[in-house]
Enzyme design. Structure first.
Site, mmCIF file in Angstrom:
data_model
loop_
_atom_site.group_PDB
_atom_site.id
_atom_site.type_symbol
_atom_site.label_atom_id
_atom_site.label_comp_id
_atom_site.label_asym_id
_atom_site.label_seq_id
_atom_site.Cartn_x
_atom_site.Cartn_y
_atom_site.Cartn_z
ATOM 1 N N LYS A 14 5.965 -50.686 39.500
ATOM 2 C CA LYS A 14 6.165 -51.995 38.849
ATOM 3 C C LYS A 14 6.839 -51.852 37.485
ATOM 4 O O LYS A 14 7.780 -52.560 37.183
ATOM 5 C CB LYS A 14 4.817 -52.708 38.612
ATOM 6 C CG LYS A 14 4.014 -53.000 39.843
ATOM 7 C CD LYS A 14 2.772 -53.804 39.490
ATOM 8 C CE LYS A 14 1.760 -53.052 38.640
ATOM 9 N NZ LYS A 14 1.056 -51.967 39.347
ATOM 10 N N ARG A 89 -3.570 -60.360 37.869
ATOM 11 C CA ARG A 89 -4.288 -59.339 38.628
ATOM 12 C C ARG A 89 -5.381 -59.961 39.485
ATOM 13 O O ARG A 89 -5.960 -59.310 40.331
ATOM 14 C CB ARG A 89 -4.995 -58.381 37.673
ATOM 15 C CG ARG A 89 -4.198 -57.232 37.088
ATOM 16 C CD ARG A 89 -3.851 -56.187 38.104
ATOM 17 N NE ARG A 89 -4.001 -54.814 37.647
ATOM 18 C CZ ARG A 89 -3.102 -54.118 36.954
ATOM 19 N NH1 ARG A 89 -1.975 -54.672 36.595
ATOM 20 N NH2 ARG A 89 -3.324 -52.860 36.635
ATOM 21 N N ARG A 128 2.422 -37.930 37.810
ATOM 22 C CA ARG A 128 2.831 -38.375 36.478
ATOM 23 C C ARG A 128 1.737 -38.101 35.446
ATOM 24 O O ARG A 128 1.974 -38.231 34.245
ATOM 25 C CB ARG A 128 3.211 -39.860 36.486
ATOM 26 C CG ARG A 128 2.027 -40.814 36.398
ATOM 27 C CD ARG A 128 2.437 -42.266 36.363
ATOM 28 N NE ARG A 128 1.261 -43.117 36.280
ATOM 29 C CZ ARG A 128 1.271 -44.430 36.457
ATOM 30 N NH1 ARG A 128 2.394 -45.044 36.752
ATOM 31 N NH2 ARG A 128 0.155 -45.129 36.359
ATOM 32 N N ARG A 134 -2.019 -40.990 30.093
ATOM 33 C CA ARG A 134 -2.848 -42.175 30.293
ATOM 34 C C ARG A 134 -4.263 -41.760 30.638
ATOM 35 O O ARG A 134 -4.478 -40.930 31.516
ATOM 36 C CB ARG A 134 -2.257 -43.049 31.418
ATOM 37 C CG ARG A 134 -1.160 -43.963 30.928
ATOM 38 C CD ARG A 134 -0.570 -44.785 32.044
ATOM 39 N NE ARG A 134 -1.548 -45.595 32.760
ATOM 40 C CZ ARG A 134 -1.224 -46.658 33.470
ATOM 41 N NH1 ARG A 134 0.042 -47.054 33.547
ATOM 42 N NH2 ARG A 134 -2.142 -47.336 34.112
ATOM 43 N N ARG A 145 -8.962 -47.526 40.760
ATOM 44 C CA ARG A 145 -7.931 -48.538 40.504
ATOM 45 C C ARG A 145 -7.346 -49.056 41.806
ATOM 46 O O ARG A 145 -7.056 -50.249 41.945
ATOM 47 C CB ARG A 145 -6.830 -47.948 39.606
ATOM 48 C CG ARG A 145 -7.287 -47.840 38.143
ATOM 49 C CD ARG A 145 -6.436 -46.872 37.339
ATOM 50 N NE ARG A 145 -5.053 -47.249 37.238
ATOM 51 C CZ ARG A 145 -4.057 -46.377 37.035
ATOM 52 N NH1 ARG A 145 -4.301 -45.073 36.911
ATOM 53 N NH2 ARG A 145 -2.823 -46.801 36.945
#
Ligand code: C5P
Ligand code: MG
Length: 199
Positions: A14, A89, A128, A134, A145
């Site tokens: 996204k 969301r 990543r 993060r 998640r």
């Protein structure tokens, strides 16, 4: 004005696609995830409030998210349009967004739903993790998640399908290929107001 919502599971691309779309169509990129991470970095009171949710991979309460988004959007009312990345969301957030825009007679024009298989999502996010820095790119948090996405965000597909705004995008292809598909859907909408349901 052109307003686009982009949604899809975590790791579906996204953020990457939103930046490209914002460049191509001169839209303001509003990423709620980036906004929240910025607040945490600056150690603001909002940052302190939301950190515990983000670190656990949970959703920040609707009221906080909506306030943050509203603040950002009202700072950029002159923009030729927005790309909403990572928001809404939940159904409540989607209803709030419709209400907020409705007051100004501004519609959401297109909702891009990026579809990527679960195994691939996991691979991408683990890949990543080293560079992203993060706090939520960790194996068990990634699982959480994805579960929260299925439970709370996935139902939005039906919400936007009913409004005839949903474009399903096969997000398994390389970045440039996915972007081409998105441009095809957006250009078709811009030239003849037609929603391409699947690319
Ligand atoms: O959109 P992104 O994947 O960057 O969001 C990262 C995290 O920020 C989410 O896992 C969630 O904890 C929080 N978030 C949220 N509500 C949103 C957007 C992000 O709770 N609308
Ligand atoms: Mg993102």
């Amino acid at each position: 004005m052109l307003n686009i919502v982009i949604f899809g599971p975590p790791g579906s691309g996204k953020g990457t696609q939103s930046k490209k779309i914002a460049d191509e169509y001169q839209l303001m990129h509003l990423s709620t995830g980036d906004l929240l991470r910025e607040e945490i970095k600056k150690n603001t009171s909002v940052g302190k409030q939301v950190k515990k949710y983000i670190d656990k991979g949970e959703l920040v309460p609707d009221a906080i998210i909506i306030k943050e988004l509203y603040k950002q959007a009202s700072d950029h009312v002159d923009s030729p349009g927005f790309i909403f990345d990572g928001f809404p969301r939940t159904i409540v957030q989607a209803e709030m967004l419709d209400k907020m825009l409705g007051k100004h007679n501004i519609p959401i024009n297109i909702v891009l739903n990026i579809e990527v298989e679960e195994e691939e999502l996991f691979k991408r996010m683990m890949g990543r993790a080293e560079d992203s820095n993060r706090s939520d790119d960790k194996e068990e948090i990634i699982h959480k998640r994805i579960d929260i996405y299925k439970d709370q965000t996935y139902p939005l597909i039906n919400y936007y399908k009913k409004q005839d705004k949903l474009v399903n995008i096969n997000g398994m292809a390389p970045v440039e290929k996915v972007f081409e598909k998105i441009c095809h859907a957006v250009d078709t909408y811009k030239s003849c107001k037609k929603i391409v349901h699947s690319v």
